[in-house]
Design an enzyme around this catalytic site. Structure first.
Site, PDB file in Angstrom:
ATOM      1  N   SER A 122       0.835  -1.197   0.000  1.00  0.00           N
ATOM      2  CA  SER A 122       0.000   0.000   0.000  1.00  0.00           C
ATOM      3  C   SER A 122       0.870   1.248   0.000  1.00  0.00           C
ATOM      4  O   SER A 122       1.641   1.486   0.933  1.00  0.00           O
ATOM      5  CB  SER A 122      -0.907   0.026   1.229  1.00  0.00           C
ATOM      6  OG  SER A 122      -1.451   1.331   1.368  1.00  0.00           O
ATOM      7  N   HIS A 133      -1.301  -1.277  -4.276  1.00  0.00           N
ATOM      8  CA  HIS A 133      -2.574  -0.886  -3.660  1.00  0.00           C
ATOM      9  C   HIS A 133      -2.582   0.626  -3.419  1.00  0.00           C
ATOM     10  O   HIS A 133      -1.664   1.174  -2.802  1.00  0.00           O
ATOM     11  CB  HIS A 133      -2.717  -1.649  -2.335  1.00  0.00           C
ATOM     12  CG  HIS A 133      -4.019  -1.466  -1.624  1.00  0.00           C
ATOM     13  ND1 HIS A 133      -5.144  -2.218  -1.909  1.00  0.00           N
ATOM     14  CD2 HIS A 133      -4.378  -0.632  -0.608  1.00  0.00           C
ATOM     15  CE1 HIS A 133      -6.133  -1.859  -1.104  1.00  0.00           C
ATOM     16  NE2 HIS A 133      -5.694  -0.891  -0.307  1.00  0.00           N
ATOM     17  N   ASP A 180      -4.778   3.814  -1.855  1.00  0.00           N
ATOM     18  CA  ASP A 180      -5.860   4.165  -0.939  1.00  0.00           C
ATOM     19  C   ASP A 180      -6.314   5.596  -1.166  1.00  0.00           C
ATOM     20  O   ASP A 180      -5.598   6.539  -0.824  1.00  0.00           O
ATOM     21  CB  ASP A 180      -5.366   4.028   0.506  1.00  0.00           C
ATOM     22  CG  ASP A 180      -5.132   2.580   0.885  1.00  0.00           C
ATOM     23  OD1 ASP A 180      -6.102   1.804   0.861  1.00  0.00           O
ATOM     24  OD2 ASP A 180      -3.977   2.223   1.196  1.00  0.00           O
ATOM     25  N   MET A 219      -8.916   8.512  -0.172  1.00  0.00           N
ATOM     26  CA  MET A 219      -9.825   8.895   0.929  1.00  0.00           C
ATOM     27  C   MET A 219     -10.354  10.299   0.688  1.00  0.00           C
ATOM     28  O   MET A 219      -9.642  11.145   0.144  1.00  0.00           O
ATOM     29  CB  MET A 219      -9.066   8.876   2.256  1.00  0.00           C
ATOM     30  CG  MET A 219      -8.381   7.569   2.558  1.00  0.00           C
ATOM     31  SD  MET A 219      -7.430   7.702   4.090  1.00  0.00           S
ATOM     32  CE  MET A 219      -6.547   6.146   4.055  1.00  0.00           C
ATOM     33  N   HIS A 221      -8.386   1.290  -3.977  1.00  0.00           N
ATOM     34  CA  HIS A 221      -9.322   1.157  -2.862  1.00  0.00           C
ATOM     35  C   HIS A 221      -9.920   2.529  -2.569  1.00  0.00           C
ATOM     36  O   HIS A 221      -9.240   3.419  -2.071  1.00  0.00           O
ATOM     37  CB  HIS A 221      -8.531   0.605  -1.653  1.00  0.00           C
ATOM     38  CG  HIS A 221      -9.325   0.487  -0.398  1.00  0.00           C
ATOM     39  ND1 HIS A 221      -8.714   0.278   0.824  1.00  0.00           N
ATOM     40  CD2 HIS A 221     -10.661   0.537  -0.144  1.00  0.00           C
ATOM     41  CE1 HIS A 221      -9.651   0.200   1.770  1.00  0.00           C
ATOM     42  NE2 HIS A 221     -10.830   0.363   1.205  1.00  0.00           N
ATOM     43  N   MET A 255     -12.058   4.884  -0.544  1.00  0.00           N
ATOM     44  CA  MET A 255     -12.747   5.150   0.728  1.00  0.00           C
ATOM     45  C   MET A 255     -13.405   6.508   0.593  1.00  0.00           C
ATOM     46  O   MET A 255     -13.001   7.495   1.234  1.00  0.00           O
ATOM     47  CB  MET A 255     -11.723   5.112   1.872  1.00  0.00           C
ATOM     48  CG  MET A 255     -11.296   3.705   2.223  1.00  0.00           C
ATOM     49  SD  MET A 255      -9.736   3.665   3.124  1.00  0.00           S
ATOM     50  CE  MET A 255      -8.601   3.653   1.754  1.00  0.00           C
ATOM     51  N   MET A 283     -11.637  -5.455   5.326  1.00  0.00           N
ATOM     52  CA  MET A 283     -10.829  -4.567   6.158  1.00  0.00           C
ATOM     53  C   MET A 283     -10.560  -5.252   7.494  1.00  0.00           C
ATOM     54  O   MET A 283     -11.492  -5.697   8.168  1.00  0.00           O
ATOM     55  CB  MET A 283     -11.560  -3.245   6.409  1.00  0.00           C
ATOM     56  CG  MET A 283     -11.751  -2.360   5.188  1.00  0.00           C
ATOM     57  SD  MET A 283     -10.232  -2.022   4.276  1.00  0.00           S
ATOM     58  CE  MET A 283      -9.201  -1.255   5.531  1.00  0.00           C
ATOM     59  N   GLY A 299      -9.004   4.297   6.975  1.00  0.00           N
ATOM     60  CA  GLY A 299      -8.669   5.712   7.154  1.00  0.00           C
ATOM     61  C   GLY A 299      -7.210   5.959   7.483  1.00  0.00           C
ATOM     62  O   GLY A 299      -6.693   7.025   7.186  1.00  0.00           O
ATOM     63  N   PHE A 300      -6.554   4.969   8.073  1.00  0.00           N
ATOM     64  CA  PHE A 300      -5.177   5.181   8.518  1.00  0.00           C
ATOM     65  C   PHE A 300      -4.349   3.912   8.360  1.00  0.00           C
ATOM     66  O   PHE A 300      -4.864   2.810   8.553  1.00  0.00           O
ATOM     67  CB  PHE A 300      -5.145   5.601   9.999  1.00  0.00           C
ATOM     68  CG  PHE A 300      -5.948   6.841  10.268  1.00  0.00           C
ATOM     69  CD1 PHE A 300      -5.385   8.099  10.115  1.00  0.00           C
ATOM     70  CD2 PHE A 300      -7.278   6.744  10.643  1.00  0.00           C
ATOM     71  CE1 PHE A 300      -6.137   9.247  10.338  1.00  0.00           C
ATOM     72  CE2 PHE A 300      -8.042   7.879  10.871  1.00  0.00           C
ATOM     73  CZ  PHE A 300      -7.466   9.139  10.714  1.00  0.00           C
ATOM     74  N   GLY A 301      -3.072   4.104   8.046  1.00  0.00           N
ATOM     75  CA  GLY A 301      -2.133   2.996   8.077  1.00  0.00           C
ATOM     76  C   GLY A 301      -1.624   2.806   9.502  1.00  0.00           C
ATOM     77  O   GLY A 301      -1.906   3.609  10.393  1.00  0.00           O
ATOM     78  N   GLY A 302      -0.900   1.734   9.707  1.00  0.00           N
ATOM     79  CA  GLY A 302      -0.216   1.527  10.981  1.00  0.00           C
ATOM     80  C   GLY A 302      -1.089   1.128  12.148  1.00  0.00           C
ATOM     81  O   GLY A 302      -0.675   1.244  13.299  1.00  0.00           O
ATOM     82  N   ASP A 312      -6.858  -6.310   4.345  1.00  0.00           N
ATOM     83  CA  ASP A 312      -6.199  -4.999   4.358  1.00  0.00           C
ATOM     84  C   ASP A 312      -6.178  -4.400   5.761  1.00  0.00           C
ATOM     85  O   ASP A 312      -7.220  -4.112   6.334  1.00  0.00           O
ATOM     86  CB  ASP A 312      -6.974  -4.069   3.403  1.00  0.00           C
ATOM     87  CG  ASP A 312      -6.326  -2.706   3.230  1.00  0.00           C
ATOM     88  OD1 ASP A 312      -5.223  -2.479   3.754  1.00  0.00           O
ATOM     89  OD2 ASP A 312      -6.948  -1.864   2.549  1.00  0.00           O
ATOM     90  N   GLY A 336      -3.026  -3.786   9.170  1.00  0.00           N
ATOM     91  CA  GLY A 336      -2.334  -4.459  10.278  1.00  0.00           C
ATOM     92  C   GLY A 336      -1.635  -5.739   9.885  1.00  0.00           C
ATOM     93  O   GLY A 336      -1.412  -6.610  10.728  1.00  0.00           O
ATOM     94  N   GLY A 378       1.121  -2.102   4.115  1.00  0.00           N
ATOM     95  CA  GLY A 378       1.652  -0.742   4.011  1.00  0.00           C
ATOM     96  C   GLY A 378       2.878  -0.559   4.873  1.00  0.00           C
ATOM     97  O   GLY A 378       4.022  -0.670   4.406  1.00  0.00           O
TER      98      GLY A 378
HETATM   99  C1  DX5 Z   1      -6.361   1.787   5.562  1.00  0.00           C
HETATM  100  C2  DX5 Z   1      -5.910   1.393   4.182  1.00  0.00           C
HETATM  101  C3  DX5 Z   1      -4.818   0.404   4.143  1.00  0.00           C
HETATM  102  C4  DX5 Z   1      -3.546   0.855   4.805  1.00  0.00           C
HETATM  103  C5  DX5 Z   1      -2.901  -0.352   5.409  1.00  0.00           C
HETATM  104  O1  DX5 Z   1      -7.508   2.576   5.462  1.00  0.00           O
HETATM  105  O2  DX5 Z   1      -7.003   0.834   3.465  1.00  0.00           O
HETATM  106  O3  DX5 Z   1      -4.573  -0.035   2.817  1.00  0.00           O
HETATM  107  O4  DX5 Z   1      -2.644   1.469   3.922  1.00  0.00           O
HETATM  108  O5  DX5 Z   1      -1.831   0.070   6.160  1.00  0.00           O
HETATM  109  P1  DX5 Z   1      -1.051  -0.884   7.147  1.00  0.00           P
HETATM  110  O6  DX5 Z   1      -0.533  -2.044   6.351  1.00  0.00           O
HETATM  111  O7  DX5 Z   1       0.005   0.001   7.699  1.00  0.00           O
HETATM  112  O8  DX5 Z   1      -2.047  -1.337   8.193  1.00  0.00           O
HETATM  113 ZN    ZN Z   2      -6.558  -0.085   1.469  1.00  0.00          ZN
END
Ligand code: DX5
Ligand code: ZN
Length: 214
Positions: A6, A31, A33, A35, A64, A66, A135, A140-143, A173, A175, A195
């Site tokens: 991602s 991938h 994302d 938003m 993707h 969102m 999901m 909305g957020f990575g990490g 997708d 974590g 990601g």
């Molecule tokens: C979250 C995104 C994911 C995100 C995953 O809303 O859809 O694709 O980038 O990030 P990680 O792998 O850091 O959880």
């Molecule tokens: Zn995603």
């Protein structure tokens, strides 16, 4: 497994270098994302960035969305050559029509579910889609941390796909790390999005190769 890094976790000051790394890796897809700050409480990047990335990316794009009213972006995504268009079932009022429109535009339709959206909502669309994106965090957020209940959701989705003879792939997708990727593979997933695990790794290409080998 299929692995889709991602771009959300990439170094945005050096996107060409990051996409180049993905091009030269064992990644299956990239991938992206998108938003809108309305469906999810964050804004990532939009079409100017996606178009620039598409111009140098040699991997199929797994987009993707969102965003509210995702159906308005079918034509534009098709034009830039996206392979998968993922729309959230929570945003698509006329999901069947949207899925058909995506396919008619030459892309592969995929539907995405937030962690609390019941798998059974897919019952009457599962044979029309090429992929379901589950999901494993709130979008909305990575990490973020992987939600363990996702494992049972993957198993129930796998049962639905087998029972209906659907050809839909299961992508997970959020974590993803070595431990959660192994668990989702065992539960029946075909693909993972990663990601932070990829772009935060000392050797991102080796990290991609690890998921690819599962
Ligand atoms: C979250 C995104 C994911 C995100 C995953 O809303 O859809 O694709 O980038 O990030 P990680 O792998 O850091 O959880
Ligand atoms: Zn995603």
């Amino acid at each position: 497994m299929i692995v889709a890094p991602s771009l959300l976790a990439a170094d945005f000051l050096h996107l060409e270098r990051e996409v180049g790394m993905v091009n030269n890796s064992e990644a299956d897809w990239l991938h992206l994302d998108i938003m809108d700050g309305a469906f999810v409480p964050n804004i990532s990047f939009g079409f100017p960035v996606v178009e620039a990335v598409a111009s140098v990316c040699r991997k199929p794009l797994d987009v993707h969305l969102m965003v509210e009213r995702p159906e308005q972006w079918v034509e534009r995504l098709a034009r830039l050559g996206a392979t998968f268009m993922n729309v959230h079932v929570e945003t698509a009022r006329h999901l069947h029509r949207t899925v058909q429109t995506i396919r008619d535009a030459g892309m592969r339709p995929a539907v995405t579910l937030c962690p609390a959206t019941p798998i059974m909502l897919l019952e009457d669309i599962i044979t029309d889609v090429d992929m379901v994106l589950l999901m494993s965090v709130n979008p909305g957020f990575g990490g973020q941390k992987f939600i363990p209940a996702t494992i049972d959701r993957i198993k129930r989705l796998r049962e639905l796909i087998d029972r209906t003879a659907s050809h839909a792939l299961i992508e997970v997708d959020g974590g993803i790390n070595h431990a959660t990727a192994a668990a989702v593979a065992t539960a029946g997933a075909d693909a993972v999005v990663a990601g932070t695990a990829v772009f935060g790794a000392p050797d991102p290409k080796a990290e991609i190769a690890f998921y690819h080998s599962l």
